[in-house]
Design a protein around this motif. Structure first.
Motif, PDB file in Angstrom:
ATOM      1  N   ILE A  59       7.354   3.563  12.464  1.00  0.00           N
ATOM      2  CA  ILE A  59       6.986   3.851  13.852  1.00  0.00           C
ATOM      3  C   ILE A  59       5.467   4.028  13.958  1.00  0.00           C
ATOM      4  O   ILE A  59       4.832   3.503  14.881  1.00  0.00           O
ATOM      5  CB  ILE A  59       7.730   5.099  14.386  1.00  0.00           C
ATOM      6  N   LYS A  60       4.894   4.735  13.002  1.00  0.00           N
ATOM      7  CA  LYS A  60       3.437   4.929  12.990  1.00  0.00           C
ATOM      8  C   LYS A  60       2.708   3.587  12.884  1.00  0.00           C
ATOM      9  O   LYS A  60       1.720   3.353  13.585  1.00  0.00           O
ATOM     10  CB  LYS A  60       3.059   5.851  11.833  1.00  0.00           C
ATOM     11  N   LYS A  61       3.230   2.705  12.027  1.00  0.00           N
ATOM     12  CA  LYS A  61       2.615   1.382  11.864  1.00  0.00           C
ATOM     13  C   LYS A  61       2.744   0.545  13.134  1.00  0.00           C
ATOM     14  O   LYS A  61       1.945  -0.358  13.361  1.00  0.00           O
ATOM     15  CB  LYS A  61       3.259   0.636  10.691  1.00  0.00           C
ATOM     16  N   LEU A  62       3.729   0.829  13.941  1.00  0.00           N
ATOM     17  CA  LEU A  62       3.876   0.135  15.227  1.00  0.00           C
ATOM     18  C   LEU A  62       2.819   0.622  16.218  1.00  0.00           C
ATOM     19  O   LEU A  62       2.198  -0.174  16.914  1.00  0.00           O
ATOM     20  CB  LEU A  62       5.283   0.379  15.789  1.00  0.00           C
ATOM     21  N   LEU A  63       2.599   1.913  16.272  1.00  0.00           N
ATOM     22  CA  LEU A  63       1.709   2.508  17.275  1.00  0.00           C
ATOM     23  C   LEU A  63       0.233   2.368  16.948  1.00  0.00           C
ATOM     24  O   LEU A  63      -0.583   2.105  17.833  1.00  0.00           O
ATOM     25  CB  LEU A  63       2.030   4.000  17.432  1.00  0.00           C
ATOM     26  N   LEU A  64      -0.125   2.560  15.680  1.00  0.00           N
ATOM     27  CA  LEU A  64      -1.530   2.627  15.290  1.00  0.00           C
ATOM     28  C   LEU A  64      -2.340   1.389  15.673  1.00  0.00           C
ATOM     29  O   LEU A  64      -3.428   1.526  16.253  1.00  0.00           O
ATOM     30  CB  LEU A  64      -1.644   2.924  13.791  1.00  0.00           C
ATOM     31  N   PRO A  65      -1.869   0.174  15.406  1.00  0.00           N
ATOM     32  CA  PRO A  65      -2.678  -0.991  15.787  1.00  0.00           C
ATOM     33  C   PRO A  65      -2.940  -1.083  17.294  1.00  0.00           C
ATOM     34  O   PRO A  65      -4.028  -1.487  17.707  1.00  0.00           O
ATOM     35  CB  PRO A  65      -1.842  -2.190  15.325  1.00  0.00           C
ATOM     36  N   PHE A  66      -1.966  -0.684  18.105  1.00  0.00           N
ATOM     37  CA  PHE A  66      -2.164  -0.719  19.555  1.00  0.00           C
ATOM     38  C   PHE A  66      -3.204   0.312  19.989  1.00  0.00           C
ATOM     39  O   PHE A  66      -3.994   0.067  20.899  1.00  0.00           O
ATOM     40  CB  PHE A  66      -0.850  -0.525  20.300  1.00  0.00           C
ATOM     41  N   GLY A  67      -3.197   1.472  19.335  1.00  0.00           N
ATOM     42  CA  GLY A  67      -4.215   2.480  19.624  1.00  0.00           C
ATOM     43  C   GLY A  67      -5.605   1.985  19.271  1.00  0.00           C
ATOM     44  O   GLY A  67      -6.546   2.110  20.059  1.00  0.00           O
ATOM     45  N   ILE A  68      -5.731   1.388  18.087  1.00  0.00           N
ATOM     46  CA  ILE A  68      -7.026   0.855  17.642  1.00  0.00           C
ATOM     47  C   ILE A  68      -7.466  -0.297  18.545  1.00  0.00           C
ATOM     48  O   ILE A  68      -8.637  -0.381  18.929  1.00  0.00           O
ATOM     49  CB  ILE A  68      -6.941   0.430  16.164  1.00  0.00           C
ATOM     50  N   LEU A  69      -6.541  -1.173  18.885  1.00  0.00           N
ATOM     51  CA  LEU A  69      -6.864  -2.298  19.766  1.00  0.00           C
ATOM     52  C   LEU A  69      -7.379  -1.804  21.115  1.00  0.00           C
ATOM     53  O   LEU A  69      -8.370  -2.319  21.645  1.00  0.00           O
ATOM     54  CB  LEU A  69      -5.639  -3.199  19.952  1.00  0.00           C
ATOM     55  N   ASN A  70      -6.736  -0.812  21.678  1.00  0.00           N
ATOM     56  CA  ASN A  70      -7.189  -0.270  22.966  1.00  0.00           C
ATOM     57  C   ASN A  70      -8.564   0.373  22.858  1.00  0.00           C
ATOM     58  O   ASN A  70      -9.370   0.268  23.780  1.00  0.00           O
ATOM     59  CB  ASN A  70      -6.160   0.717  23.523  1.00  0.00           C
ATOM     60  N   LEU A  71      -8.844   1.020  21.730  1.00  0.00           N
ATOM     61  CA  LEU A  71     -10.190   1.570  21.518  1.00  0.00           C
ATOM     62  C   LEU A  71     -11.227   0.459  21.482  1.00  0.00           C
ATOM     63  O   LEU A  71     -12.290   0.561  22.101  1.00  0.00           O
ATOM     64  CB  LEU A  71     -10.244   2.357  20.206  1.00  0.00           C
TER      65      LEU A  71
END
Length: 179
Positions: free
Chosen positions: A114-126
């Motif tokens: 689940i963390k691996k799913l969320l983290l890239p989207f967070g970084i991409l939005n940053l």
């Protein structure tokens, strides 16, 4: 007759969503389908089913996922819905307790997924927020508010990652104590 309920649970709220589905079952409503934020229920005997949700590493149509779902069906569980890589299982309560993860390691793997799913989207939005600050600051100062949308999304997703990381840390601590 189906009853539809619109409700939002975030990816890091799997236990909360499962708890709610089990409460609905206790009220005599069995989940039969799901699409984004929309749950379909049919009447059942109160408490007839127990529900669990799992994020699969691959799509439900992937051979490994199909094999896993067949294994779950052999244990008496039934897949009632899927959304992207999320799978909703139910099992008759009369058949005993229903657990997807039999040990701490499997629970950890699920949380890490689940963390691996969320983290890239967070970084991409940053990254998009940063690029938009530069782009709109130079080319369209009247649209300088746009990057804040990405920044808010990034903050929200990073909050979710932090929430999952807290659960991971707690499970690792439990695991260390048990060893």
């Amino acid at each position: 007759m189906r009853k539809y309920v619109k409700k939002i649970f975030w990816a890091w709220e799997v236990e909360k969503e499962e708890h709610w589905l089990n409460e609905m079952s206790a009220k005599g409503l069995a989940l039969v389908d799901y699409s984004w934020c929309r749950y379909a229920f049919e009447e059942c005997e109160p408490g007839e089913y127990s529900y669990k949700i799992q994020l699969l590493e691959h799509s439900p149509n992937h051979p490994e996922s199909e094999q896993y779902i067949r294994f779950m069906e052999e244990t008496g569980a039934e897949q009632v819905a899927q959304y992207i890589n999320w799978v909703y299982f139910r099992k008759k309560t009369a058949e005993g307790p229903f657990e997807l993860f039999s040990d701490i390691e499997s629970r950890l793997r699920h949380l890490i997924l689940i963390k691996k799913l969320l983290l890239p989207f967070g970084i991409l939005n940053l990254a998009v927020a940063f690029m938009n600050f530069i782009n709109f600051g130079i080319n369209a100062p009247d649209l300088l508010w746009v990057p804040f949308i990405n920044l808010a999304c990034a903050a929200f997703l990073i909050f979710g990652v932090a929430h999952i990381q807290k659960k991971i840390k707690k499970l690792k601590k439990e695991h260390a104590i048990m060893e």
